[in-house]
Structure formats: structure tokens, C-alpha cells
Design a protein around this motif. Structure first.
Motif, mmCIF file in Angstrom:
data_model
loop_
_atom_site.group_PDB
_atom_site.id
_atom_site.type_symbol
_atom_site.label_atom_id
_atom_site.label_comp_id
_atom_site.label_asym_id
_atom_site.label_seq_id
_atom_site.Cartn_x
_atom_site.Cartn_y
_atom_site.Cartn_z
ATOM 1 N N GLY A 178 58.511 -3.716 9.661
ATOM 2 C CA GLY A 178 57.076 -3.491 9.746
ATOM 3 C C GLY A 178 56.281 -4.583 9.055
ATOM 4 O O GLY A 178 55.185 -4.947 9.494
ATOM 5 N N THR B 114 56.451 -7.881 11.188
ATOM 6 C CA THR B 114 55.780 -7.717 12.482
ATOM 7 C C THR B 114 54.355 -7.208 12.330
ATOM 8 O O THR B 114 53.674 -6.992 13.331
ATOM 9 C CB THR B 114 56.571 -6.749 13.386
ATOM 10 O OG1 THR B 114 56.649 -5.468 12.747
ATOM 11 C CG2 THR B 114 57.956 -7.281 13.669
ATOM 12 N N SER C 161 53.355 -4.293 11.430
ATOM 13 C CA SER C 161 53.287 -3.006 12.105
ATOM 14 C C SER C 161 53.124 -1.887 11.090
ATOM 15 O O SER C 161 54.059 -1.560 10.342
ATOM 16 C CB SER C 161 54.553 -2.776 12.942
ATOM 17 O OG SER C 161 54.593 -1.460 13.448
ATOM 18 N N THR C 162 51.948 -1.303 11.055
ATOM 19 C CA THR C 162 51.700 -0.182 10.146
ATOM 20 C C THR C 162 52.531 1.033 10.524
ATOM 21 O O THR C 162 52.966 1.794 9.656
ATOM 22 C CB THR C 162 50.210 0.187 10.159
ATOM 23 O OG1 THR C 162 49.432 -0.981 9.895
ATOM 24 C CG2 THR C 162 49.901 1.241 9.107
#
Length: 322
Positions: A133, A136, A138-139
Motif C-alpha cells: 500500500g 503503490t 493505496s489507502t
């Protein structure tokens, strides 16, 4: 809430045990089975009582050393239909949802605090998800890592150990945290080190992660959130509301911070790694301190058996039973 206690006790103690049960407020039923226990030889006493009265009775049984000479089993029935049980609940002081059975809390947290292969596996997987995460941005992956992380178990056990002075429980919890996090971080660092040459993410991935800046920027709210999460988590353990723990898991950044430290060290972002390490420390400290505070509060408001009363019970127990 009605609780059932099953007590296996030597025959010479069954009389004083029954008397102790009869004198306890909130007891609905008492059943005595003479000679029902084969190993160890003795009697079996079964009690139905309000949950808020369990701790007081268990304290009396501990004073009689029943747990050493026999056993005490606590059972939570799903359904009890009894007018006597309803009256016992009404007579017992307090509310069942607020009642603390300290042996239950110690046993529950103890089971979740041991350094097992499953604990290591969940922590490694959670840290790997957090690392993915992070690189990337990404949350969603980070929130998923928070939900998977099993670290609250040892943190709660550490708080219980500090309040009840249980060295073995504290040692097991500290061992799980002290070995689990470094191993998980090392695994995440190894994965990140292998991923960079493969081109899975660029070396400047941390420079573009605006959605994860909160992980390496600790502040006052980092500690505040950890304290609130620690209080909520310990309350959920005491009240047996496991669903509330999910909210605790996804509110603190322990696992994401550990994953960020691993990735940042591999990419040479030492300042961000230091910030993430501080975030991890603040979260762990805040959770434990808050959990200790909740336990101390409940211990203060819970009526305990006085030393004089315990001594009196022991003296009565050693007298010959007529």
C-alpha cells in the motif's frame, strides 16, 4: 447476563463452598452433586448467578484455594429462562456488561499474546500488505493491513500484566512484540529489496505517496488516536464485544508504520524511516498506557475481597466439616 460456574472441589471443602455461594448476592441456583467428581475425587457444585457477581464469588473461591485443590469453570449460556435468574440479576449491583472477571481477562489476553506461528504469519502478511500500500500509494491496502494485524493481543496482555503484576504474561507479550515486529519488518524489507531490481516500483516511490504521509509524520494526534484506540480495545475485551476491535485495528498505524520503516530503509529514506519508527513507538505506547488506565479504573470501582475476609475463609476451610 447469567453465568454458570462449575466447581470441582474435595468433599471436605464442599460445605464452605456452598456457604460462600449462598452468601453471595446475585446467585440464582446452587446444585451440589456429592461424589460426582472421580478425578480428582470430590464433589461438584454448580451455580447460576449474575455476571456482575462472578468476580466476588471467584475471589472467595480463590481464598479457599479451590483452583489448586480442584477447578473452577466459567460457562456463558446462550439462553437462560428462569424467573429466579431474572431476580438474581436485578438484585446484583451494577450491570453485567460492565462487570469484569479478571481471570477471564487474563486468560483471554494470554491466549492472544503468545509468539506462535499463526501470530507471526498474520503480522508478516499485514506488514507486507502495508508495504504494498505504501509503494503503490493505496489507502485501501493500508487499511486492509491494519485490519489483518494481530498486534493488539500482546499489547492488551502487556497492559493486564502491568496491572495484575503477572510476570509470565508480560514476558510472553513482550516476546511476541519484540520478535514479531522485527521479523515482519525484515520480511518486508527483503521483499522491497527484491522488488526494486524487478521494476515493481521505482526508487522514488516514497516521494509521490501523498496518501500515506500520515504514517511518517507523527504528531499530537498520533498519540491521541492511539490512546483512544487503546481505551476502546480494552473496553471491548472486558465487555466481550469483539466486533469493536475491528475499529481499533483500523484506527492505529502500528503495522503501516512498521512496513514504512522497512521500505524507507531499503530505499535510503532514513528521515522518513525515523519518522515512521517514532509513529510506531507512539502508537504502541499510547495503546498500552490507555489500556492500563482502563484496567486501573475498573479495578478501582470493582469491589475486592479484603485480606481479612480471605484469611477468615481459609481458617473456616481448614476446620473439620461436620
Amino acid at each position: 447476563m447469567i453465568v454458570q460456574l462449575r466447581i470441582c472441589v474435595p468433599g471436605e471443602l464442599s460445605g464452605i463452598v456452598v456457604e460462600s455461594c449462598e452468601s453471595q448476592v446475585g446467585v440464582a441456583e446452587i446444585a451440589l452433586q456429592k461424589g460426582a467428581s472421580v478425578m480428582p475425587a470430590g464433589d461438584v457444585v454448580q451455580i447460576m448467578l449474575a455476571r456482575e457477581s462472578v468476580e466476588g464469588l471467584v475471589e472467595k473461591l480463590h481464598a479457599l484455594d479451590v483452583q489448586k485443590r480442584g477447578s473452577i469453570s466459567v460457562i456463558m449460556p446462550d439462553l437462560v429462562l428462569s424467573d429466579r435468574a431474572d431476580k438474581a440479576e436485578a438484585a446484583a449491583p451494577g450491570q453485567g456488561a460492565d462487570a469484569v472477571i479478571w481471570d477471564e481477562v487474563s486468560r483471554q489476553t494470554g491466549e492472544d499474546s503468545r509468539l506462535t506461528w499463526s501470530f507471526l504469519a498474520f503480522l508478516i502478511l499485514a506488514t507486507q500488505l502495508a508495504a504494498i500500500g505504501i509503494v503503490t500509494d493505496s489507502t485501501i491496502a493500508i487499511v486492509g493491513a491494519m485490519a489483518v494485524g494481530p498486534e493488539f493481543g500482546p499489547l492488551a496482555a502487556l497492559a493486564v500484566a502491568l496491572v495484575r503484576r503477572e510476570r509470565r504474561l508480560g514476558r510472553d507479550a513482550a516476546l511476541a512484540l519484540g520478535i514479531g515486529f522485527p521479523v515482519a519488518m525484515l520480511a518486508a524489507a527483503l521483499t522491497a529489496w527484491l522488488s526494486v531490481p524487478l521494476g515493481l516500483f521505482p526508487r522514488d516511490a516514497l516521494d509521490h505517496g501523498s496518501a500515506v504521509e500520515f504514517i511518517y509524520h507523527p504528531g499530537p494526534y498520533s498519540l491521541i488516536v492511539a490512546v483512544l484506540a487503546g481505551m476502546a480495545g480494552m473496553l471491548s475485551v472486558i465487555s466481550r464485544r469483539s466486533a469493536a476491535l475491528i475499529g481499533v485495528f483500523i484506527s492505529v498505524t502500528t503495522v503501516p508504520a512498521a512496513g514504512y520503516v522497512a521500505v524507507a530503509l531499503v530505499l535510503g529514506e532514513y528521515q522518513k524511516a525515523a519518522g515512521s519508527a517514532l509513529q510506531l513507538f507512539l502508537n504502541l505506547l499510547g495503546i498500552v498506557v490507555a489500556a492500563v488506565g482502563v484496567l486501573l479504573f475498573y479495578r478501582l470501582v470493582t469491589k475486592r475481597l479484603s485480606p481479612d475476609a480471605a484469611l477468615q475463609l481459609r481458617r473456616r476451610a481448614v476446620r473439620p466439616q461436620r
